[in-house]
Design an enzyme around this catalytic site. Structure first.
Site, PDB file in Angstrom:
ATOM      1  N   GLY A  51      -8.170  -3.300   3.413  1.00 59.14           N
ATOM      2  CA  GLY A  51      -7.870  -3.896   4.706  1.00 59.14           C
ATOM      3  C   GLY A  51      -8.571  -3.287   5.907  1.00 59.14           C
ATOM      4  O   GLY A  51      -8.851  -3.967   6.884  1.00 59.14           O
ATOM      5  N   ASP A 109       3.056  -0.508   7.818  1.00 58.97           N
ATOM      6  CA  ASP A 109       4.291  -1.281   7.693  1.00 58.97           C
ATOM      7  C   ASP A 109       5.428  -0.284   7.420  1.00 58.97           C
ATOM      8  O   ASP A 109       5.938   0.328   8.350  1.00 58.97           O
ATOM      9  CB  ASP A 109       4.087  -2.300   6.552  1.00 58.97           C
ATOM     10  CG  ASP A 109       5.236  -3.259   6.397  1.00 58.97           C
ATOM     11  OD1 ASP A 109       6.375  -2.885   6.697  1.00 58.97           O
ATOM     12  OD2 ASP A 109       5.018  -4.399   5.960  1.00 58.97           O
ATOM     13  N   LYS A 137       3.849  -1.747  12.671  1.00 56.44           N
ATOM     14  CA  LYS A 137       5.117  -2.489  12.735  1.00 56.44           C
ATOM     15  C   LYS A 137       6.248  -1.482  12.918  1.00 56.44           C
ATOM     16  O   LYS A 137       6.796  -0.970  11.941  1.00 56.44           O
ATOM     17  CB  LYS A 137       5.329  -3.282  11.443  1.00 56.44           C
ATOM     18  CG  LYS A 137       4.309  -4.381  11.183  1.00 56.44           C
ATOM     19  CD  LYS A 137       4.589  -5.076   9.850  1.00 56.44           C
ATOM     20  CE  LYS A 137       3.610  -6.201   9.584  1.00 56.44           C
ATOM     21  NZ  LYS A 137       3.750  -6.743   8.193  1.00 56.44           N
ATOM     22  N   VAL A 159       0.768 -10.559   8.773  1.00 55.20           N
ATOM     23  CA  VAL A 159      -0.447 -10.933   9.499  1.00 55.20           C
ATOM     24  C   VAL A 159      -1.672 -10.900   8.581  1.00 55.20           C
ATOM     25  O   VAL A 159      -1.673 -10.217   7.549  1.00 55.20           O
ATOM     26  CB  VAL A 159      -0.700 -10.013  10.721  1.00 55.20           C
ATOM     27  CG1 VAL A 159       0.376 -10.203  11.775  1.00 55.20           C
ATOM     28  CG2 VAL A 159      -0.802  -8.549  10.307  1.00 55.20           C
ATOM     29  N   ASP A 165      -5.793  -9.441   4.465  1.00 59.52           N
ATOM     30  CA  ASP A 165      -5.823 -10.635   3.619  1.00 59.52           C
ATOM     31  C   ASP A 165      -4.454 -11.260   3.405  1.00 59.52           C
ATOM     32  O   ASP A 165      -3.418 -10.613   3.587  1.00 59.52           O
ATOM     33  CB  ASP A 165      -6.379 -10.287   2.243  1.00 59.52           C
ATOM     34  CG  ASP A 165      -5.383  -9.479   1.405  1.00 59.52           C
ATOM     35  OD1 ASP A 165      -4.881  -8.466   1.922  1.00 59.52           O
ATOM     36  OD2 ASP A 165      -5.091  -9.880   0.271  1.00 59.52           O
ATOM     37  N   ARG A 171      -9.794 -12.463   5.182  1.00 59.15           N
ATOM     38  CA  ARG A 171     -10.320 -11.201   5.735  1.00 59.15           C
ATOM     39  C   ARG A 171     -11.471 -11.432   6.697  1.00 59.15           C
ATOM     40  O   ARG A 171     -11.748 -10.616   7.559  1.00 59.15           O
ATOM     41  CB  ARG A 171     -10.827 -10.293   4.605  1.00 59.15           C
ATOM     42  CG  ARG A 171      -9.759  -9.822   3.636  1.00 59.15           C
ATOM     43  CD  ARG A 171     -10.339  -8.723   2.741  1.00 59.15           C
ATOM     44  NE  ARG A 171      -9.533  -8.458   1.550  1.00 59.15           N
ATOM     45  CZ  ARG A 171      -8.495  -7.643   1.521  1.00 59.15           C
ATOM     46  NH1 ARG A 171      -8.091  -7.032   2.616  1.00 59.15           N
ATOM     47  NH2 ARG A 171      -7.836  -7.441   0.393  1.00 59.15           N
TER      48      ARG A 171
HETATM   49  P1  5GP Z   1       2.963   0.246   3.931  1.00 63.56           P
HETATM   50  O1  5GP Z   1       2.560   1.148   2.786  1.00 63.56           O
HETATM   51  O2  5GP Z   1       2.913   0.938   5.264  1.00 63.56           O
HETATM   52  O3  5GP Z   1       4.264  -0.459   3.711  1.00 63.56           O
HETATM   53  O4  5GP Z   1       1.906  -0.925   3.963  1.00 63.56           O
HETATM   54  C1  5GP Z   1       0.645  -0.618   4.390  1.00 63.56           C
HETATM   55  C2  5GP Z   1      -0.408  -1.429   3.690  1.00 63.56           C
HETATM   56  O5  5GP Z   1       0.098  -2.694   3.259  1.00 63.56           O
HETATM   57  C3  5GP Z   1      -1.496  -1.720   4.686  1.00 63.56           C
HETATM   58  O6  5GP Z   1      -2.536  -0.762   4.575  1.00 63.56           O
HETATM   59  C4  5GP Z   1      -1.937  -3.103   4.314  1.00 63.56           C
HETATM   60  O7  5GP Z   1      -2.952  -3.010   3.355  1.00 63.56           O
HETATM   61  C5  5GP Z   1      -0.708  -3.739   3.732  1.00 63.56           C
HETATM   62  N1  5GP Z   1       0.031  -4.523   4.744  1.00 63.56           N
HETATM   63  C6  5GP Z   1       1.136  -4.161   5.434  1.00 63.56           C
HETATM   64  N2  5GP Z   1       1.551  -5.125   6.263  1.00 63.56           N
HETATM   65  C7  5GP Z   1       0.658  -6.131   6.108  1.00 63.56           C
HETATM   66  C8  5GP Z   1       0.513  -7.427   6.729  1.00 63.56           C
HETATM   67  O8  5GP Z   1       1.296  -7.884   7.577  1.00 63.56           O
HETATM   68  N3  5GP Z   1      -0.559  -8.164   6.323  1.00 63.56           N
HETATM   69  C9  5GP Z   1      -1.442  -7.726   5.397  1.00 63.56           C
HETATM   70  N4  5GP Z   1      -2.441  -8.527   5.065  1.00 63.56           N
HETATM   71  N5  5GP Z   1      -1.338  -6.512   4.796  1.00 63.56           N
HETATM   72  C10 5GP Z   1      -0.305  -5.736   5.161  1.00 63.56           C
HETATM   73 MG    MG Z   2      -4.384  -1.182   3.932  1.00 66.31          MG
END
Ligand code: 5GP
Ligand code: MG
Length: 181
Positions: A51, A109, A137, A159, A165, A171
Site C-alpha cells: 500500500g 488502522d 484511523k 478507503v 487497494d 491502487r
Molecule cells: P492495521 O494493521 O493497522 O490494522 O492495518 C494496517 C494495514 O492494513 C495498512 O498498512 C493497509 O495495508 C491495510 N489497511 C488498513 N485500513 C485500510 C483501508 O481502509 N483501506 C485499505 N485499502 N487498506 C487498509
Molecule cells: Mg499497508
C-alpha cells in the site's frame, strides 16, 4: 451533492475523500518537516508494501537528506477489514543496526502492522525509529506507538486509491476514495 467524484472498483461504489492536489500539498508539508528534523543526518526509510509504494515514492523524491530506502512486505488485511494477524511476505534484507529509521506506511488502522514493523526494528538494534503514515484511523488505533508524521486523520471507513487497494484494484487512482454505504 456536487463535485464529489465517484468511482467503481470491482463493482463497489467509492466517493472521493482526499483529492490528488490536497494529497500532494500535504506530502510537501510532511517532507519539509522531515527535511528540517533530520537535516545533515543519514536516514534509512523503510516502506511497507504494497500500500505505501506511492506515498513512499512521492515523499522520498521530496527529501534532500542523505537517505536510503528499502521495503518490506506485510499484510494484515483481507478484503475490507483487518485480520489482526500480520504476515510477512517479503522480509528484511538491509543491515539497519545503529541506523536512524523512518517507517513509511500508507494507513494505520488497528496498528498491528505498525507494531509488527516496530518490534522487528527494535530487535535489529536500530538507533531510533520514527513513523510516517499518510492516513490514520484514530477511532480504530489501539496501540501506543507514537506516529510522528501523519498526513490525515480519517473516519473508520474503508478507503482505496493512491496505492491502497480494494481486493488488489484501485491502487492506480491518484486521489483517496472512501467506500460508500
Ligand atoms: P492495521 O494493521 O493497522 O490494522 O492495518 C494496517 C494495514 O492494513 C495498512 O498498512 C493497509 O495495508 C491495510 N489497511 C488498513 N485500513 C485500510 C483501508 O481502509 N483501506 C485499505 N485499502 N487498506 C487498509
Ligand atoms: Mg499497508
Amino acid at each position: 451533492m456536487m463535485g464529489l467524484k465517484e468511482v467503481y472498483i470491482l463493482g463497489k461504489k467509492f466517493r472521493e475523500l482526499i483529492p490528488e492536489q490536497s494529497l500532494q500539498e500535504r506530502i510537501d508539508e510532511l517532507a519539509a518537516r522531515i527535511n528540517n528534523d533530520f537535516a545533515g543526518r543519514e536516514v534509512v526509510f523503510v516502506g511497507i508494501l504494497n500500500g505505501a509504494f506511492m506515498f513512499a515514492a512521492d515523499l522520498f523524491r521530496r527529501l534532500d537528506l542523505q537517505a536510503r530506502i528499502t521495503f518490506i512486505k506485510l499484510a494484515s488485511y483481507a478484503g475490507t477489514s483487518s485480520t489482526g494477524t500480520v504476515r510477512e511476505l517479503i522480509g528484511w534484507n538491509e543491515d539497519l543496526k545503529d541506523k536512524q529509521v523512518i517507517i513509511i506506511d500508507d494507513i494505520v488502522d488497528r496498528g498491528d502492522t505498525l507494531e509488527y514493523a516496530v518490534n522487528n526494528l527494535i530487535i535489529r538494534n536500530v538507533t531510533d525509529i520514527k513513523v510516517a503514515v499518510l492516513l490514520l484511523k484514530p477511532g480504530s488505533y489501539r496501540k501506543n506507538i507514537r506516529i510522528d508524521y501523519v498526513g490525515y486523520e480519517i473516519p473508520n471507513d474503508f478507503v482505496a486509491g493512491y496505492g491502497l487497494d480494494y481486493n488488489g484494484f484501485g491502487r492506480n487512482l491518484t486521489s483517496i476514495y472512501s467506500l460508500v454505504g
